[in-house]
Design an enzyme around this catalytic site. Structure first.
Site, short mmCIF file in Angstrom:
data_model
loop_
_atom_site.label_atom_id
_atom_site.label_comp_id
_atom_site.label_asym_id
_atom_site.label_seq_id
_atom_site.Cartn_x
_atom_site.Cartn_y
_atom_site.Cartn_z
CG ASP A 45 -2.06 1.00 1.09
OD1 ASP A 45 -2.22 1.61 0.02
OD2 ASP A 45 -2.78 1.20 2.08
CG ASP B 115 -0.19 5.92 4.10
OD1 ASP B 115 0.59 6.29 3.21
OD2 ASP B 115 -1.13 5.14 3.91
NE ARG C 258 -2.08 8.14 -2.89
CZ ARG C 258 -2.90 7.29 -2.30
NH1 ARG C 258 -2.49 6.65 -1.21
NH2 ARG C 258 -4.10 7.06 -2.78
#
Length: 347
Positions: A181, A185, A237
């Site tokens: 993933d 984060d 990102r």
């Protein structure tokens, strides 16, 4: 340590794939104060000498929430860990600990790291593979944590998840690749984080900041500094931001990023300055995919064989929180490649 307002033209956007040193700190932080009476859980002993204090720049240096900067496990026992069981045990213990990762540790899923921990790699071969680190749970906060000099690869989920209101976190001089993933984060009301001198490669989704378009509890949180990181061929990102302000993205090196560099969405406020973008068709987006636009101020960046950045609105200046020195962006590729990643700290 090596340690705008008007919108510009907007390039067409590629669809997002489905989910699957020289800086001047506001305060000098003692990162790793090692005790001479160390607890050692393997034949490999951690460095015997206390290291000089190394400063952290950015939001992790700010005094807030009753915490004076980010000190990690300073003042606690120094422990060498070589197995997943040891890492899970000590990372979850109350109180400060300095945990030295020796060699490669294979874990599954996520290991929870609670408050006041330094997790440091020994040499250039310290590795966490197969799983990742989650800073805090809903009942056990992951505040005041330092993670340095570790290679993260092959995580089943995120390599590092800063979540559940964790604050004062410094993630520095690591290498991230090939996760399932996200690589790193930061979400769910976490705050005051610095991400510095890391390398990101062989992966699509590098850095997410903000849980989702509907998680408005992140408003007023997620103040993060990203500096001197190397985004080498990662797709997107770097970071993708929701709600946060200010987010400070400075002196990073972007190379061959297929989808985009930075995306500001959901009224986030992002300052992008002094970075070097090389062969990046969409270096900066205002809004992305289904997310509403954010705000971006961009200045003093270099766009080498790259597209036109988007910019819109105004952003709170990070300098209202901390002091920093900006490198000449022309020097960023050489400086970042020489200084980012593992094996650069002498541990």
């Amino acid at each position: 340590m090596p340690p705008g307002t008007a919108p510009s033209s907007s390039p067409a956007r590629a669809p997002e794939p489905p989910a699957r040193r020289r800086t001047v700190p506001t305060s000098v932080i003692a990162v790793v104060a090692l005790l001479t009476a160390a607890v050692v859980t393997s034949p490999v002993a951690p460095p015997a000498q206390a290291r000089a204090a190394e400063p952290v720049t950015g939001f992790a240096s700010v005094n807030a929430y009753g915490q004076n900067g980010t000190t990690g496990g300073a003042g606690g026992p120094s422990v060498t860990v070589t197995t997943a069981a040891q890492l899970k045990d000590y990372a979850g213990r109350p109180g400060p600990y300095v945990l030295w990762i020796s060699g490669s540790i294979r874990i599954s899923d996520m290991i929870t790291v609670v408050a006041h921990k330094s997790i440091l790699g020994l040499g250039s071969t310290a590795e966490i593979t197969g799983g990742g680190l989650q800073l805090g749970s809903t009942t056990r906060p992951g505040n005041n944590v330092i993670i340095r000099n570790i290679r993260f690869t092959g995580a089943e989920d995120d390599s590092i998840s800063v979540t559940n209101k964790a604050h004062h976190v410094w993630i520095d001089h690591n290498d991230f690749s090939a996760g399932t993933d996200g690589l790193l984060d930061i979400k769910r009301e976490s705050d005051l984080v610095t991400v510095s001198w890391n390398t990101f490669h062989h992966h699509s989704k590098a850095l997410l900041l903000g849980h989702s378009d509907t998680y408005t509890a992140d408003i007023g949180k997620l103040r993060v500094t990203y500096h001197h990181n190397f985004f080498d061929g990662t797709d997107q990102r770097h970071p993708r931001v929701r709600f946060a302000e200010p987010v400070h993205v400075f002196n990073n090196y972007y190379r061959n990023n297929a989808l985009y560099g930075v995306a500001s969405t959901e009224n986030a406020g992002v300052l992008v300055e002094g970075n070097y973008f090389e062969n990046v068709a969409h270096p900066v987006h205002v809004g992305y995919a289904e997310s509403e636009p954010g705000r971006v101020v961009e200045r003093r960046n270099i766009y080498d064989r790259s597209g036109v950045p988007e910019a819109m609105g105004t952003v709170v200046e990070p300098a209202t929180y901390y002091a920093y020195a900006l490198d000449d962006p022309a020097t960023v590729p050489a400086t970042v490649q020489a200084g980012a990643g593992v094996g650069k700290l002498g541990y």
